[in-house]
Design an enzyme around this catalytic site. Sequence first.
Site, PDB file in Angstrom:
ATOM      1  N   HIS A 141       0.809  -1.214   0.000  1.00 17.75           N
ATOM      2  CA  HIS A 141       0.000   0.000   0.000  1.00 17.75           C
ATOM      3  C   HIS A 141       0.846   1.270   0.000  1.00 17.75           C
ATOM      4  CE1 HIS A 141       0.424  -0.223   4.485  1.00 17.75           C
ATOM      5  NE2 HIS A 141       0.408   1.080   4.373  1.00 17.75           N
ATOM      6  N   ASP A 195       0.280  -7.574   1.587  1.00 17.47           N
ATOM      7  CA  ASP A 195       0.768  -6.201   1.711  1.00 17.47           C
ATOM      8  C   ASP A 195       2.293  -6.128   1.674  1.00 17.47           C
ATOM      9  OD1 ASP A 195       0.354  -3.483   1.782  1.00 17.47           O
ATOM     10  OD2 ASP A 195       0.307  -3.360   3.965  1.00 17.47           O
ATOM     11  N   GLY A 248       3.234   6.914   7.902  1.00 12.42           N
ATOM     12  CA  GLY A 248       4.542   7.162   7.295  1.00 12.42           C
ATOM     13  C   GLY A 248       5.544   6.086   7.603  1.00 12.42           C
ATOM     14  N   ASN A 249       5.260   5.220   8.574  1.00 19.08           N
ATOM     15  CA  ASN A 249       6.193   4.153   8.909  1.00 19.08           C
ATOM     16  C   ASN A 249       5.832   2.819   8.277  1.00 19.08           C
ATOM     17  OD1 ASN A 249       7.324   5.810  11.439  1.00 19.08           O
ATOM     18  ND2 ASN A 249       8.654   4.116  10.874  1.00 19.08           N
ATOM     19  N   SER A 250       4.830   2.775   7.439  1.00 19.69           N
ATOM     20  CA  SER A 250       4.527   1.546   6.726  1.00 19.69           C
ATOM     21  C   SER A 250       5.768   1.074   5.986  1.00 19.69           C
ATOM     22  CB  SER A 250       3.410   1.783   5.711  1.00 19.69           C
ATOM     23  OG  SER A 250       2.208   2.085   6.351  1.00 19.69           O
ATOM     24  N   LEU A 306      -6.585 -26.003  -0.915  1.00 14.80           N
ATOM     25  CA  LEU A 306      -7.052 -27.342  -0.587  1.00 14.80           C
ATOM     26  C   LEU A 306      -8.116 -27.809  -1.576  1.00 14.80           C
ATOM     27  CD1 LEU A 306      -7.368 -26.935   3.275  1.00 14.80           C
ATOM     28  CD2 LEU A 306      -5.842 -28.544   2.105  1.00 14.80           C
TER      29      LEU A 306
END
Length: 478
Positions: free
Chosen positions: A128, A158, A230-232, A290
Amino acid sequence: MRLTPAHKTLIALSCAAAFGGFAATAMRDALESPALASPGAATQAPAIAALPAAVGTTPLPSLAPMLARVTPAVVSVHTKQRVRVSPFAGDPFFRRMFPELSQERINESLGSGVIVDAARGLVLTNHHVIEGADEVSVTLSDGRTLKAEFVGSDPDTDIAVMRVQAPNLSAITFADTTELRVGDFVVAVGNPFGIGQTVTSGIVSAVGRSGLRGLGYQNFIQTDASINPGNSGGALVNLEGALVGINTASFNPRGSMAGNIGLGFAIPVKLARDVMGQLVATGEVRRGTLGLETQDVDARIAQGMGLSETRGAVVTRVFAGSAAAQAGVRVGDVILAANGERIDDRNALRNFEGLQAVGSRVTLDVLRDGKALQLGTGLREQPRTLAGTELDPRLDGATIAELPASLRQSGAGGVLVEAVARGSRAARNGLQKGDVIVAASAGSFDDLPGFRASFTPAPAQLVLRVVRSGRQGDLLMQ
């Protein structure tokens, strides 16, 4: 990792002196893009009084030596996206009549990333963070800004991988997260709010966390370390400086801008590493399945089957030739665990499947007729698209695909009509590109395997329930 008294003292000091916050976005449905950069604004961190180097003759422990090795591997990620803005944004008719009045605008945003391979210049971040970006660059801790090449991304976990080229890159080492325990100390490094590289600390609050709305396949590390916009894509490391996880989200009922409440989540490094390996090798992620459908165990089912707990996934359909069929799974079986991982409901089973690679060996703990069984099998590849003619001649000319991650994460089910050939039988029957099929003559389904199974046997009359532009209707396929 065993903690010494020095470690305990170290954490107490680091928690007291930590500045700012690190880490990811709020739940993705609350914050869909990272914090916007402020063009031209340079923010200087305020000065902080330094702790003494020693108390008497005893030196104080410090995280500084470890962070000196870690911080050069954590980068700031800058993205630019070009969008067209029309003064008639709310009126499609006038937008089409006056396209020349639209103006191009550049949206900028910030995130974080981690260099994990210095020789190849590979950088891990969140999907993202770079989703929809036209240009991506990274800024190293030494101030260098480098253009980043997109390698691949996986919206369902992600995870995204970029590549940069520069000499003297520093990479972080991977930790063994199989030994990670609740209560272990962790340190987070990232670029919150675009103010510059920041370090915070905390403990592991939980492992194997799932069930968070809107975040795809989930197996998160939960931490009370501060998580801020901002720390993603930033790094979560242990006290040895090894990468434990990639920070991805925080939770606050009032939204991410309301501040941190100690509920942060990181993608375990083993999962991130597995996804990265597939993205680097092929540019995409292939998942195993499965090949079955299930429903939740409710109180009525639990009572009827003599279950002591109202949990598990009841098998309602086993696809012919699937991994589940090969293992001997039957309709009516209750799946209670997979590879030792507790399965509480159908979503937990789907989450487990989605995190397994093609060919992975799986052992299912099953309850059948009141007896506990263990069934083993290897997962087979989950198809992504099917030609309509493979399913039924009445669908000739249509291409059917799995729903995109953005729709699945919003709670939608069904399949997507990816394409319809002009003049084909499917087109004459009224199917259009972009339609979402949510049910067929045999009933509703969640995904592509379920849609395929609804054609066994082929229905005499084929009616599709379709969602188009937010409206639902039925199409008779002739």
